[in-house]
Design a protein around this motif. Structure first.
Motif, mmCIF file in Angstrom:
data_model
loop_
_atom_site.group_PDB
_atom_site.id
_atom_site.type_symbol
_atom_site.label_atom_id
_atom_site.label_comp_id
_atom_site.label_asym_id
_atom_site.label_seq_id
_atom_site.Cartn_x
_atom_site.Cartn_y
_atom_site.Cartn_z
ATOM 1 N N TYR A 94 0.847 -1.188 0.000
ATOM 2 C CA TYR A 94 0.000 0.000 0.000
ATOM 3 C C TYR A 94 0.883 1.237 0.000
ATOM 4 C CZ TYR A 94 -3.826 -3.089 1.503
ATOM 5 O OH TYR A 94 -4.753 -4.087 1.585
ATOM 6 N N GLN A 95 0.236 2.399 -0.102
ATOM 7 C CA GLN A 95 0.901 3.674 0.131
ATOM 8 C C GLN A 95 0.146 4.386 1.244
ATOM 9 O OE1 GLN A 95 3.806 5.082 -1.499
ATOM 10 N NE2 GLN A 95 3.602 6.282 0.390
ATOM 11 N N VAL A 96 0.854 4.737 2.312
ATOM 12 C CA VAL A 96 0.221 5.417 3.443
ATOM 13 C C VAL A 96 0.323 6.923 3.234
ATOM 14 C CG1 VAL A 96 0.313 5.804 5.939
ATOM 15 C CG2 VAL A 96 0.744 3.527 5.006
ATOM 16 N N LEU A 97 -0.751 7.635 3.527
ATOM 17 C CA LEU A 97 -0.730 9.089 3.441
ATOM 18 C C LEU A 97 0.070 9.657 4.610
ATOM 19 C CD1 LEU A 97 -4.465 9.797 2.533
ATOM 20 C CD2 LEU A 97 -2.507 9.700 0.987
ATOM 21 N N PRO A 98 0.742 10.789 4.425
ATOM 22 C CA PRO A 98 1.445 11.418 5.556
ATOM 23 C C PRO A 98 0.474 11.671 6.702
ATOM 24 C CG PRO A 98 2.073 12.455 3.499
ATOM 25 C CD PRO A 98 0.925 11.542 3.177
ATOM 26 N N PRO A 99 0.762 11.188 7.876
ATOM 27 C CA PRO A 99 -0.200 11.292 8.990
ATOM 28 C C PRO A 99 -0.274 12.706 9.561
ATOM 29 C CG PRO A 99 1.830 10.328 9.767
ATOM 30 C CD PRO A 99 1.985 10.469 8.281
ATOM 31 N N VAL A 100 -1.441 13.031 10.059
ATOM 32 C CA VAL A 100 -1.609 14.298 10.773
ATOM 33 C C VAL A 100 -1.723 14.035 12.268
ATOM 34 C CG1 VAL A 100 -2.651 15.476 8.831
ATOM 35 C CG2 VAL A 100 -4.108 14.228 10.431
ATOM 36 N N ALA A 101 -1.920 12.772 12.634
ATOM 37 C CA ALA A 101 -1.999 12.377 14.035
ATOM 38 C C ALA A 101 -1.395 10.991 14.182
ATOM 39 C CB ALA A 101 -3.443 12.379 14.530
ATOM 40 N N VAL A 102 -0.820 10.723 15.336
ATOM 41 C CA VAL A 102 -0.132 9.453 15.535
ATOM 42 C C VAL A 102 -1.095 8.271 15.589
ATOM 43 C CG1 VAL A 102 1.899 10.384 16.673
ATOM 44 C CG2 VAL A 102 -0.141 9.843 18.036
ATOM 45 N N ASP A 103 -2.320 8.521 16.011
ATOM 46 C CA ASP A 103 -3.241 7.418 16.264
ATOM 47 C C ASP A 103 -4.307 7.253 15.191
ATOM 48 O OD1 ASP A 103 -4.549 9.745 16.800
ATOM 49 O OD2 ASP A 103 -5.278 9.159 18.784
ATOM 50 N N GLN A 104 -4.090 7.864 14.021
ATOM 51 C CA GLN A 104 -5.028 7.712 12.921
ATOM 52 C C GLN A 104 -4.278 7.853 11.602
ATOM 53 O OE1 GLN A 104 -9.382 8.805 13.071
ATOM 54 N NE2 GLN A 104 -8.668 10.457 11.790
ATOM 55 N N LEU A 105 -4.152 6.742 10.893
ATOM 56 C CA LEU A 105 -3.435 6.701 9.629
ATOM 57 C C LEU A 105 -4.406 6.339 8.511
ATOM 58 C CD1 LEU A 105 -0.399 4.568 10.886
ATOM 59 C CD2 LEU A 105 -0.535 7.070 10.765
ATOM 60 N N PHE A 106 -4.060 6.750 7.282
ATOM 61 C CA PHE A 106 -4.912 6.448 6.140
ATOM 62 C C PHE A 106 -4.066 5.920 4.984
ATOM 63 C CE2 PHE A 106 -7.520 9.464 8.473
ATOM 64 C CZ PHE A 106 -8.792 8.907 8.368
ATOM 65 N N ALA A 107 -4.604 4.905 4.310
ATOM 66 C CA ALA A 107 -4.055 4.389 3.061
ATOM 67 C C ALA A 107 -5.213 4.378 2.071
ATOM 68 C CB ALA A 107 -3.487 2.987 3.250
ATOM 69 N N PRO A 108 -5.066 5.031 0.928
ATOM 70 C CA PRO A 108 -6.206 5.180 0.004
ATOM 71 C C PRO A 108 -6.904 3.872 -0.337
ATOM 72 C CG PRO A 108 -4.396 6.573 -0.689
ATOM 73 C CD PRO A 108 -3.873 5.745 0.447
ATOM 74 N N ASP A 109 -6.160 2.789 -0.475
ATOM 75 C CA ASP A 109 -6.772 1.521 -0.869
ATOM 76 C C ASP A 109 -7.630 0.906 0.228
ATOM 77 O OD1 ASP A 109 -5.621 1.735 -3.324
ATOM 78 O OD2 ASP A 109 -3.907 0.452 -2.872
ATOM 79 N N PHE A 110 -7.617 1.492 1.419
ATOM 80 C CA PHE A 110 -8.477 1.009 2.494
ATOM 81 C C PHE A 110 -9.825 1.723 2.504
ATOM 82 C CE2 PHE A 110 -4.832 -1.140 4.174
ATOM 83 C CZ PHE A 110 -5.343 -2.146 4.994
ATOM 84 N N ALA A 111 -10.112 2.473 1.434
ATOM 85 C CA ALA A 111 -11.424 3.112 1.255
ATOM 86 C C ALA A 111 -11.821 3.947 2.466
ATOM 87 C CB ALA A 111 -12.501 2.062 0.961
ATOM 88 N N ASN A 112 -10.894 4.825 2.870
ATOM 89 C CA ASN A 112 -11.141 5.752 3.976
ATOM 90 C C ASN A 112 -11.309 5.076 5.332
ATOM 91 O OD1 ASN A 112 -11.050 8.112 2.364
ATOM 92 N ND2 ASN A 112 -13.166 7.759 1.712
ATOM 93 N N GLN A 113 -10.933 3.820 5.423
ATOM 94 C CA GLN A 113 -10.931 3.139 6.719
ATOM 95 C C GLN A 113 -9.712 3.601 7.511
ATOM 96 O OE1 GLN A 113 -12.765 0.114 8.342
ATOM 97 N NE2 GLN A 113 -11.680 1.319 9.861
ATOM 98 N N PRO A 114 -9.902 4.331 8.599
ATOM 99 C CA PRO A 114 -8.729 4.765 9.374
ATOM 100 C C PRO A 114 -8.015 3.570 9.993
ATOM 101 C CG PRO A 114 -10.772 5.301 10.528
ATOM 102 C CD PRO A 114 -11.168 4.797 9.179
ATOM 103 N N LEU A 115 -6.703 3.678 10.102
ATOM 104 C CA LEU A 115 -5.864 2.623 10.648
ATOM 105 C C LEU A 115 -5.160 3.127 11.897
ATOM 106 C CD1 LEU A 115 -4.074 1.648 7.292
ATOM 107 C CD2 LEU A 115 -6.238 0.724 8.170
ATOM 108 N N ARG A 116 -4.719 2.201 12.722
ATOM 109 C CA ARG A 116 -3.829 2.546 13.825
ATOM 110 C C ARG A 116 -2.825 1.424 14.003
ATOM 111 N NH1 ARG A 116 -4.595 -0.406 18.406
ATOM 112 N NH2 ARG A 116 -6.654 -1.331 18.770
ATOM 113 N N LEU A 117 -1.668 1.773 14.535
ATOM 114 C CA LEU A 117 -0.647 0.773 14.794
ATOM 115 C C LEU A 117 -1.063 -0.069 15.998
ATOM 116 C CD1 LEU A 117 2.647 2.822 14.313
ATOM 117 C CD2 LEU A 117 1.561 1.270 12.698
ATOM 118 N N SER A 118 -1.107 -1.371 15.819
ATOM 119 C CA SER A 118 -1.517 -2.262 16.903
ATOM 120 C C SER A 118 -0.404 -2.409 17.931
ATOM 121 C CB SER A 118 -1.866 -3.642 16.341
ATOM 122 O OG SER A 118 -0.698 -4.280 15.838
ATOM 123 N N ASP A 119 -0.788 -2.786 19.132
ATOM 124 C CA ASP A 119 0.135 -3.235 20.184
ATOM 125 C C ASP A 119 1.039 -2.149 20.750
ATOM 126 O OD1 ASP A 119 -0.614 -6.091 20.010
ATOM 127 O OD2 ASP A 119 0.300 -5.960 18.030
#
Length: 256
Positions: free
Chosen positions: A21-46
């Motif tokens: 994937y390609q991750v968008l530059p984050p604006v917050a540490v606890d919410q990441l976005f990758a376009p192919d995830f259809a606007n599903q926000p991500l976070r780093l687990s653990d």
């Protein structure tokens, strides 16, 4: 702290399925976005981010997001904020950098195991930061140290004398290192005692449900006596400092 496969923070390994994937530059540490995830926000687990080090963490994430990455879903279920827990890695196949591992090794995040996967590398990365006093683990990094030990005055145990004592961490969430002195078993729980006077010294209580999952049978805990134990949780005052273990993944034991 080194932990072996039997006494580690998790039991067993679970293979992950990685996709590019390609991750968008984050604006917050606890919410990441990758376009192919259809606007599903991500976070780093653990891992958990500490306010004092969020700026340094987001700066690292911004730099890392310039490269293509591979993402592995930890679970298909989003958390209560609608974010999907994932692991992310970048670099070449021969030298992948797992983002959680790098952030832990720099002391920019706190390990908060939540999955059933293999935690050995993440444990080792955080231990490196703790041992070398990096990031949040630096002696003067925070007003209230996140790392404490039992019997802080004993240099023979820890190799240095300026460590915070668990007795001074009542009411706080901390990472604790301690050497197990004795174990008391009761029907519904076992108590790990880290001093000669259990009424005043540090104690970990493990309910029978967690105990059975962790070691299979209660007498197995006796094999830990004399070994270093690392636990994370909120310190209560039960005559002495006390942790009621809430998550078996928050406890590990030094390998023999």
């Amino acid at each position: 702290m080194n932990s072996d496969g039997t006494d580690g923070m998790v039991a067993g390994n679970r293979s992950l399925s990685w996709s590019a994937y390609q991750v968008l530059p984050p604006v917050a540490v606890d919410q990441l976005f990758a376009p192919d995830f259809a606007n599903q926000p991500l976070r780093l687990s653990d891992v958990a981010f500490v306010p004092q080090f969020e700026a340094a963490a987001v700066n690292w994430l911004k730099k890392a997001s310039h490269e293509p990455v591979e993402i592995a879903k930890i679970t298909a279920k989003a958390d209560y904020l609608g974010r999907l827990p994932v692991r992310i890695r970048s670099g070449s196949p021969n030298s992948f950098l797992i983002w959680q591992e790098v952030l832990l090794s720099k002391g920019l995040v706190l390990l908060m195991p939540e999955t059933s996967g293999d935690m050995a590398r993440l444990i080792a990365a955080e231990d490196t930061a703790i041992s070398n006093g990096l990031g949040m683990w630096r002696d003067d990094a925070m007003d209230e140290p996140p790392y404490v030990v039992a019997v802080a005055s004993d240099k023979t145990l820890w190799g240095r004398s300026n460590l915070a004592d668990v007795k001074d961490a009542i009411g706080r969430f901390v990472v604790v290192d301690a050497v197990l002195v004795s174990v008391e078993h009761q029907e519904w729980r076992s108590y790990l005692n880290f001093g000669l006077d259990w009424r005043r010294d540090f104690t970990i209580a493990i309910g029978s449900d967690l105990r059975d999952v962790l070691v299979g049978y209660k007498e197995a805990l006796d094999d830990w006596i004399g070994r270093k134990v690392r636990v994370r949780g909120v310190i209560e005052n039960r005559g002495g400092p006390y942790i009621a273990l809430r998550n078996i993944n928050w406890l590990c034991v030094e390998a023999q």
